[in-house]
Design an enzyme around this catalytic site. Structure first.
Site, mmCIF file in Angstrom:
data_model
loop_
_atom_site.group_PDB
_atom_site.id
_atom_site.type_symbol
_atom_site.label_atom_id
_atom_site.label_comp_id
_atom_site.label_asym_id
_atom_site.label_seq_id
_atom_site.Cartn_x
_atom_site.Cartn_y
_atom_site.Cartn_z
ATOM 1 N N SER A 1 58.111 53.540 43.865
ATOM 2 C CA SER A 1 58.259 53.462 42.656
ATOM 3 C C SER A 1 57.707 54.958 41.931
ATOM 4 C CB SER A 1 57.059 52.277 41.986
ATOM 5 O OG SER A 1 55.754 52.575 42.373
ATOM 6 N N GLY B 1 46.178 40.579 46.152
ATOM 7 C CA GLY B 1 45.587 41.269 44.932
ATOM 8 C C GLY B 1 44.623 42.393 45.112
ATOM 9 N N PRO B 2 44.174 43.243 44.200
ATOM 10 C CA PRO B 2 43.359 44.335 44.277
ATOM 11 C C PRO B 2 42.058 43.635 44.529
ATOM 12 C CG PRO B 2 44.363 44.280 42.085
ATOM 13 C CD PRO B 2 44.910 43.246 43.014
ATOM 14 N N PRO B 3 40.958 44.561 45.007
ATOM 15 C CA PRO B 3 39.804 43.850 45.326
ATOM 16 C C PRO B 3 39.097 43.165 44.028
ATOM 17 C CG PRO B 3 39.793 46.116 46.051
ATOM 18 C CD PRO B 3 40.912 45.802 45.332
ATOM 19 N N GLY B 4 38.152 42.262 44.304
ATOM 20 C CA GLY B 4 37.375 41.713 43.116
ATOM 21 C C GLY B 4 38.049 40.785 42.195
ATOM 22 N N VAL B 5 39.291 40.464 42.514
ATOM 23 C CA VAL B 5 40.007 39.590 41.624
ATOM 24 C C VAL B 5 39.720 37.930 41.761
ATOM 25 C CG1 VAL B 5 41.659 41.044 40.687
ATOM 26 C CG2 VAL B 5 42.191 39.520 42.930
ATOM 27 N N GLY B 6 39.020 37.911 42.884
ATOM 28 C CA GLY B 6 38.787 36.565 43.233
ATOM 29 C C GLY B 6 39.387 35.683 44.456
ATOM 30 N N LYS B 7 39.713 36.450 45.252
ATOM 31 C CA LYS B 7 40.791 35.888 46.213
ATOM 32 C C LYS B 7 39.624 35.088 47.249
ATOM 33 C CE LYS B 7 42.370 39.735 47.720
ATOM 34 N NZ LYS B 7 41.481 40.799 46.748
ATOM 35 N N THR B 8 38.550 35.765 47.590
ATOM 36 C CA THR B 8 37.697 35.099 48.648
ATOM 37 C C THR B 8 36.964 33.810 47.835
ATOM 38 O OG1 THR B 8 37.169 37.193 49.573
ATOM 39 C CG2 THR B 8 35.377 35.418 49.839
ATOM 40 N N LYS C 1 50.492 47.442 36.578
ATOM 41 C CA LYS C 1 50.646 48.976 36.228
ATOM 42 C C LYS C 1 50.323 48.849 34.408
ATOM 43 C CE LYS C 1 53.870 50.148 39.930
ATOM 44 N NZ LYS C 1 55.115 50.275 40.482
HETATM 45 N N1 LIG Z 1 38.661 34.335 37.569
HETATM 46 C C1 LIG Z 1 37.664 34.432 37.891
HETATM 47 N N2 LIG Z 1 36.417 33.703 37.415
HETATM 48 C C2 LIG Z 1 35.269 33.812 37.756
HETATM 49 N N3 LIG Z 1 34.986 34.652 38.766
HETATM 50 C C3 LIG Z 1 35.550 35.396 39.147
HETATM 51 C C4 LIG Z 1 36.937 35.272 38.819
HETATM 52 N N4 LIG Z 1 37.632 36.326 39.681
HETATM 53 C C5 LIG Z 1 36.874 36.884 40.368
HETATM 54 N N5 LIG Z 1 35.394 36.492 40.116
HETATM 55 C C6 LIG Z 1 34.036 36.883 40.950
HETATM 56 O O1 LIG Z 1 34.216 38.168 41.436
HETATM 57 C C7 LIG Z 1 33.697 38.364 42.326
HETATM 58 C C8 LIG Z 1 34.424 39.050 43.412
HETATM 59 O O2 LIG Z 1 35.545 38.211 43.826
HETATM 60 P P1 LIG Z 1 35.977 38.015 45.461
HETATM 61 O O3 LIG Z 1 35.046 38.585 46.365
HETATM 62 O O4 LIG Z 1 36.471 36.714 45.480
HETATM 63 O O5 LIG Z 1 37.073 39.154 45.296
HETATM 64 P P2 LIG Z 1 38.336 39.461 46.408
HETATM 65 O O6 LIG Z 1 39.636 39.285 45.659
HETATM 66 O O7 LIG Z 1 37.967 38.591 47.538
HETATM 67 O O8 LIG Z 1 38.160 40.901 46.749
HETATM 68 P P3 LIG Z 1 38.451 41.486 48.124
HETATM 69 O O9 LIG Z 1 39.924 42.000 48.338
HETATM 70 O O10 LIG Z 1 37.474 42.896 47.845
HETATM 71 O O11 LIG Z 1 37.795 40.880 49.251
HETATM 72 C C9 LIG Z 1 33.189 37.053 42.791
HETATM 73 O O12 LIG Z 1 31.841 36.901 42.525
HETATM 74 C C10 LIG Z 1 33.876 35.899 42.095
HETATM 75 O O13 LIG Z 1 33.393 34.915 41.786
HETATM 76 MG MG LIG Z 2 37.498 39.002 49.517
#
Ligand SMILES: Nc1ncnc2c1ncn2[C@@H]1O[C@H](COP(=O)(O)OP(=O)(O)OP(=O)(O)O)[C@@H](O)[C@H]1O
Ligand SMILES: [Mg+2]
Length: 805
Positions: A680, A356-363, A723
């Site tokens: 696409s 998924g895109p950055p910052g969606v909570g993967k880590t 999208k």
């Molecule tokens: N569904 C959610 N509920 C609560 N907090 C969230 C949620 N999704 C993301 N966050 C918060 O957003 C921040 C960024 O998430 P994270 O670092 O996990 O992104 P990532 O998907 O790993 O991005 P990247 O691809 O850049 O590594 C974190 O502080 C995380 O706790």
């Molecule tokens: Mg990450």
């Protein structure tokens, strides 16, 4: 008359070609004559006035030089002594008399006879001459002092001469320089110039001698230092022995540690072996440091230490809920996954991969899983890893070798069963140093990873209890073999409402805490959060949102410090720009005019769903298609396919059959430096080019996505949700999508799809009917050439009903 005679005066002498030496006037030189022709020349001279002409041959290795292989300038010499040796050679001592230049040379008698013109230029006294003589004298004195091979007294005595030419020759004869340089000095007839050259040469030679001396000094100093170190080491050993501890005690301790570490049999054997080797080595040697480091690494990786895995599923669920808002499907899938791992004793299942895109909570999901299962958490970013050795380490034979990242992370984890997150698997690349993905494959393969081989560690290490999770922003660059092992869980990005919820429940609290604030000091109105999301961030995830919230918290923290704990601030849309500055994003795209050759596509890039304008322009040319804007291979192919479709439809598009022969088409997809790829964009490209060719503008309020075939069929695409979210974010409400994607509608949150007008299409013809501002007017006089064209002409555009939800 007399003058003339003097100038052309010549003399006849036997000539002796000499090798490897240049004889100067005023110089006594002994040498041995061996060649038969030379001996005969010598004999003739001895029989006559004992004068002989000596000239150097170009190449010392030639035995029988031709006249043109001998330098033309030499020295007329007097034979002072000659001695026939028993082997037939003759030893002679000659004294140089004056320079001579060969006028002619013949070897009719079997040896050389030369007609020579003597050269005897004298210098006129002048102050300039005095200066150069003084310079040469002083330089030569220094030179002799520096040089180890010249005797100071004799040399200084030798150059006590008053005739400048003679001074130059005497010094030249004693310089340690090459034959060529010496010959040049011999051929320099003007004494002043000769002196000047000698001075220059002395300068250079002295420089060389100085360098030599410095190097020698340094070598000597180094030797002294090494000796000193050796001495100190020995002394230290003696002291340690005296004190009764030291090496022995240390080695004993190492042994105990090895026995206690719970290593595998192999590893323990290896460690003991190394310990034996270490005992034999001098303790401070470089070798023993390497050996010690190795043992330390063997001891540092966890061999038996594990954390107790929590088996409480209810608690696991609670933790996942606690840490993340939404993501229902993902959480469910994770819980299933954990349940299976619990039931099967030795799970050989797939590896989880969050995409998924950055910052969606993967880590942060990974961290949650670690918490939920009671494991440690470590994270390794594979972005930019290009070298197998980064995964697997370098062999110990390399200087400064270390274990690879996997083992380093295991050391960091300190337990053999951590959650191990491999971030950015798609950004790993490959080069000549070996393929890191092959090594990674071994790491992730349950059939192999219980005996993972790190080059440095050199013993098998068991990774089978590690819980690996991969993450990636996009999938299409993940090596297929790797992808095969993974169970992909897609995190698509959040809608605005979800983002507001995440901010309210998590991000604000987190940032308040981090900045020492509470609800008392700072609150956010819901509308402020919406404005924050709309105008200050444009992203699929919430990373920038979190950053902006942090920004506000810091500003407020500063004010609290300044104005006291009584401060209370509510963030509203009105005071937002005070806190964060001017608006960063404004959705103006849909308001602009319709334009020819400009179509709006929906893409799914590393940063999530995105709208991408696609521009096409035409120029006179010969059928070239140019693409710019960081487009990948697949996108280039899409463009070719779009072109083929257009050419097959030239009739309906009202174009002459060979329209492309006279045109170049330039296709540009701006939007910064984001690499774009994937099929696409096909229908967007076809629309932009069709519009450019027909001069009919494309509707600005329509966005589209879909793959195109050569025949103009529209094929399904991935990432529909992302999208649509992107289009919605940007304020575009009419969207063209492939018919086959209609099934994905279920995934789209109702509040989003309610706002959108979606057209699901099967052919490119339909796309053009919707996207172009007005229908294409085929020239009515011309009958449609093909059945498809006929159909096209008949069908009414308004029959296309939008699908609304
Ligand atoms: N569904 C959610 N509920 C609560 N907090 C969230 C949620 N999704 C993301 N966050 C918060 O957003 C921040 C960024 O998430 P994270 O670092 O996990 O992104 P990532 O998907 O790993 O991005 P990247 O691809 O850049 O590594 C974190 O502080 C995380 O706790
Ligand atoms: Mg990450």
């Amino acid at each position: 008359m007399l003058m003339g005679r003097e100038k052309t005066e010549t003399r006849k002498h036997p000539m002796l070609p000499i090798r490897d030496v240049v004889i100067f006037p005023y110089m006594m030189t002994p040498f041995v004559v061996g060649r038969e022709s030379s001996v005969r020349a010598l004999e003739e001279a001895l029989a006559g006035d004992k004068r002989i002409f000596l000239a150097t041959q170009h190449d010392a290795s030639v035995d029988d030089p031709k006249p043109n292989e001998i330098f033309q300038v030499g020295t007329i010499a007097n034979i002072v002594q000659s001695l026939k040796l028993p082997d037939g050679n003759v030893k002679v001592l000659v004294e140089g008399l004056e320079r001579g230049k060969i006028v002619s040379l013949n070897d009719e008698e079997g040896y050389f006879r030369a007609i020579v013109r003597p050269i005897n230029q004298k210098a006129e006294p002048s102050s300039q001459l005095d200066a150069v003589v003084a310079r040469v004298n002083s330089l030569f004195e220094q030179y002799v002092k520096l040089s180890q091979s010249l005797n100071y007294e004799t040399m200084i005595a030798a150059v006590k001469v008053d005739e400048p030419g003679k001074l130059a020759d005497t010094i030249a004869a004693n310089l340690q320089i090459g034959i060529e340089e010496k010959q040049e000095l011999l051929e320099c007839f003007d004494p002043v110039e000769r002196l000047n050259r000698v001075a220059d040469i002395l300068d250079i030679e002295m420089e060389k001698l100085n360098v030599d001396r410095n190097i020698q000094g340094r070598v000597k100093r180094q030797m002294e230092r090494a000796q000193r170190e050796y001495y100190l080491n020995e002394k230290m050993k003696a002291i340690q022995k005296e004190l009764g501890r030291g090496e022995k005690a240390e080695l004993d301790e190492l042994k105990k540690k090895i026995e206690a570490a719970g290593m595998t049999k192999d590893a323990e054997e290896k460690a003991m072996q190394e310990l034996k080797r270490l005992e034999m080595m001098p303790p401070m040697s470089a070798e023993s440091t390497v050996s010690r480091n190795y043992l330390e690494w063997l001891l540092a990786v966890p061999w038996k230490k594990k954390t107790r895995e929590s088996r409480d599923m209810a608690r696991a669920e609670q933790i996942l809920e606690e840490d993340h808002y939404g993501l229902e499907k993902i959480k469910e899938r994770i819980l299933e996954f954990l349940a299976v791992r619990r039931l099967v004793r030795d799970p050989k299942g797939p590896i989880l991969c969050f995409v998924g895109p950055p910052g969606v909570g993967k880590t942060s999901l990974g961290m949650s899983i670690a918490r939920a299962t009671g494991r440690k958490f470590v994270r390794l970013s594979l972005g930019g890893v290009r070298d197998e050795a980064e995964i697997r380490g370098h062999r110990r034979t390399y200087i400064g070798a270390l274990p690879g990242q996997i083992i380093q992370m295991m050391k960091k984890a300190g337990t053999k069963n951590p959650v191990f997150m491999l971030d950015e698997v798609e950004k790993m690349s490959m080069d000549f140093r070996g393929d890191p993905s092959a090594a990674l494959l071994e790491v992730l393969d349950p059939e192999q990873n219980f005996m993972f081989q790190d080059h440095y560690l050199d013993v098998e290490y068991d990774l089978s209890q590690v819980f690996f999770i991969c993450t990636a922003n996009v999938l299409h660059t993940v090596p297929p073999a790797l992808l095969d092992r993974m169970e992909v869980l897609r995190l698509t990005g959040y809608t605005q409402d979800e983002k507001v919820e995440i901010a309210k429940r998590f991000l604000i609290k987190k940032q308040q805490q981090a900045n020492g604030l509470t609800d008392k000091h700072l609150r956010f109105a819901d509308e402020a959060l919406v404005a924050l999301i709309q105008f200050y961030t444009r992203e699929a995830g919430v990373r920038n949102l979190e950053r902006e919230i942090a920004n506000i918290c810091r500003k407020v923290a500063r004010r609290v410090v300044k104005e006291g704990q009584g401060l209370q601030l509510v963030v509203t849309p009105e005071n937002l720009s005070e806190l964060l500055g001017v608006i960063k994003f404004r959705d103006t795209l849909a308001e602009k005019n319709n334009e020819v050759g400009l179509a709006i596509g929906l893409a799914w890039t590393e940063v999530g769903g995105q709208i991408l304008s696609t521009e096409a322009t035409l120029m006179d040319g010969k059928g070239r298609l140019t693409l710019t804007g960081k487009l990948g291979d697949v996108m280039q192919e899409s463009a070719q396919a779009a072109m083929s479709y257009i050419r097959s439809r030239s009739e309906q598009l009202n174009l002459s059959r060979d329209f492309y022969r006279r045109l170049d088409i330039h296709l540009h997809v701006p939007e910064g430096a984001i690499p774009k790829d994937g099929p696409s964009a096909g229908i967007t490209i076809a629309t932009a080019i069709s519009s450019a060719l027909t001069k009919i503008p494309v509707r600005r309020d329509v966005a589209m996505t879909g793959e195109i075939t050569l025949r103009g069929k529209v094929l399904p695409i991935g990432g529909m949700k992302e999208k649509l979210l992107a289009a919605h974010r940007t304020g575009i409400h009419t969207i063209i999508l492939p018919k086959d994607n209609e099934k994905d509608l279920a995934e789209i949150p109702a509040n989003i799809s309610r706002d959108l007008k979606l057209y699901f299409v099967e052919t490119m013809d339909e796309v053009l009917r919707i996207a172009l501002e007005r229908p294409i007017e085929t020239i009515s006089a011309r009958a449609p050439a093909t059945p498809i064209a006929a159909e096209f002409a008949r069908e009414d555009v308004s029959s296309q009903e939008p699908l609304t939800h």
